[in-house]
Design an enzyme around this catalytic site. Structure first.
Site, PDB file in Angstrom:
ATOM      1  N   GLU A  13     -65.297  83.170  66.348  1.00 46.49           N
ATOM      2  CA  GLU A  13     -63.860  83.223  66.611  1.00 46.49           C
ATOM      3  C   GLU A  13     -63.080  82.658  65.424  1.00 46.49           C
ATOM      4  O   GLU A  13     -63.650  81.978  64.561  1.00 46.49           O
ATOM      5  CB  GLU A  13     -63.557  82.398  67.863  1.00 46.49           C
TER       6      GLU A  13
ATOM      7  N   ASP B 104     -75.722  87.741  69.536  1.00 43.52           N
ATOM      8  CA  ASP B 104     -75.160  86.690  70.383  1.00 43.52           C
ATOM      9  C   ASP B 104     -75.543  86.859  71.850  1.00 43.52           C
ATOM     10  O   ASP B 104     -76.115  87.888  72.242  1.00 43.52           O
ATOM     11  CB  ASP B 104     -73.623  86.641  70.223  1.00 43.52           C
TER      12      ASP B 104
ATOM     13  N   HIS C  70     -62.878  88.816  65.074  1.00 46.02           N
ATOM     14  CA  HIS C  70     -64.159  88.102  65.042  1.00 46.02           C
ATOM     15  C   HIS C  70     -65.340  89.050  64.893  1.00 46.02           C
ATOM     16  O   HIS C  70     -65.268  90.216  65.286  1.00 46.02           O
ATOM     17  CB  HIS C  70     -64.335  87.191  66.273  1.00 46.02           C
TER      18      HIS C  70
HETATM   19  C1  GLP Z   1     -67.759  90.798  71.740  1.00 44.76           C
HETATM   20  C2  GLP Z   1     -69.060  90.766  70.919  1.00 44.76           C
HETATM   21  C3  GLP Z   1     -68.828  91.324  69.538  1.00 44.76           C
HETATM   22  C4  GLP Z   1     -68.132  92.664  69.618  1.00 44.76           C
HETATM   23  C5  GLP Z   1     -66.794  92.490  70.295  1.00 44.76           C
HETATM   24  C6  GLP Z   1     -66.023  93.787  70.396  1.00 44.76           C
HETATM   25  O1  GLP Z   1     -66.921  89.761  71.422  1.00 44.76           O
HETATM   26  N1  GLP Z   1     -69.577  89.444  70.826  1.00 44.76           N
HETATM   27  O2  GLP Z   1     -70.089  91.453  68.884  1.00 44.76           O
HETATM   28  O3  GLP Z   1     -67.968  93.197  68.336  1.00 44.76           O
HETATM   29  O4  GLP Z   1     -67.042  92.017  71.606  1.00 44.76           O
HETATM   30  O5  GLP Z   1     -66.427  94.494  71.522  1.00 44.76           O
HETATM   31  P1  GLP Z   1     -66.072  96.001  71.809  1.00 44.76           P
HETATM   32  O6  GLP Z   1     -66.918  96.803  70.904  1.00 44.76           O
HETATM   33  O7  GLP Z   1     -66.428  96.209  73.244  1.00 44.76           O
HETATM   34  O8  GLP Z   1     -64.619  96.176  71.552  1.00 44.76           O
END
Ligand code: GLP
Length: 244
Positions: free
Chosen positions: A144, A68, A139
């Site tokens: 979402e 993404d 998600h």
């Molecule tokens: C964002 C990304 C996801 C990721 C999520 C969790 O939303 N688009 O791919 O899994 O954050 O992030 P973190 O690993 O920093 O908790």
């Protein structure tokens, strides 16, 4: 059936996840990897860098596709996911930068870009191993709650919770983009193998909904229950609500 591997520390889970990625690359040097951003895979990327530097793990023929990108951020922006990937992985290994793909957040025709991203994954032979994190609302990528479980690469609106969670990377919450372009749940499920890394108590509810809840658009990670080769790699805190 989701396989669960639980480790005492973030360092241990990162090492284990990196081992699975390096096994894949050594088995198939021209592997196609699906890559994730966020803080969760940073330890795994550090370990891959170490393996490249100390154990000759070779990325010369690897292709990658990221999940993404924020809509409206150009690739050079300090908080773009392209910058994140360059800084946390690509700049430190011998991957060919032309073989690394991150969706464009600034394409004039985003719908056409999304289609060509899907086509590029297809042309590369599909994703061999997809790495995922999980958002605190369950998600995957930026799919979402409410995202269709057969969704494809597209533009999405981010939830307030996700904007709050990700504000720590920006100067102020007002700087966090409200939209993103993301691979769909359907796109992700086509990967031949998937590993999801999660650590910390803040992920325990999302992990338990994904593993033990009904398959539902309300927790898009629950769709992973229908994948034939999916492993969650967790620390104890993230696994705390699982009945195992
Ligand atoms: C964002 C990304 C996801 C990721 C999520 C969790 O939303 N688009 O791919 O899994 O954050 O992030 P973190 O690993 O920093 O908790």
């Amino acid at each position: 059936m989701i396989q669960i591997h639980t480790y005492d520390s973030y360092e241990d889970l990162s090492k284990h996840a990196a081992q699975l990625v390096s096994d894949q690359i050594r088995m198939k040097p021209d592997s196609v990897l699906g890559l994730a951003t966020g803080s969760s895979p940073v330890g795994l990327y550090k370990e891959l860098i170490r393996m490249h530097q100390e154990e000759d793990l070779d990325f010369a023929n690897v292709t990658s596709f990221n999940l993404d990108e924020y809509l409206g951020l150009n690739p050079e922006h300090a908080q773009s996911y392209r910058t994140f990937m360059n800084q946390n992985l690509f700049d430190h290994i011998n991957i060919e930068i032309v073989r690394t793909h991150v969706p464009s957040g600034i394409a004039e025709d985003i719908a056409a870009m999304a289609l060509s991203y899907e086509q590029a994954i297809h042309n590369a032979g599909g994703i061999d191993l997809q790495i995922l994190g999980i958002g605190s609302d369950g998600h995957i990528a930026f799919n979402e709650p409410g995202s269709a479980l057969d969704s494809r690469t597209r533009v999405v609106d981010l939830e307030e919770q996700t904007i709050r969670d990700n504000a720590r990377f920006f100067e102020s919450i007002d700087d966090v983009p409200r939209q993103a372009i993301t691979m769909g749940v359907g796109t992700i499920l086509e990967a031949r193998e998937i590993i999801l890394v999660a650590n910390g108590e803040g992920k325990s509810a999302a992990v338990s909904d994904a593993v033990q809840g009904d398959v539902s658009t309300q927790c898009t990670a629950s769709a992973l229950q229908n994948h034939s080769k999916i492993t969650f790699i967790l620390d104890k805190a993230a696994a705390a609500r699982l009945n195992i």
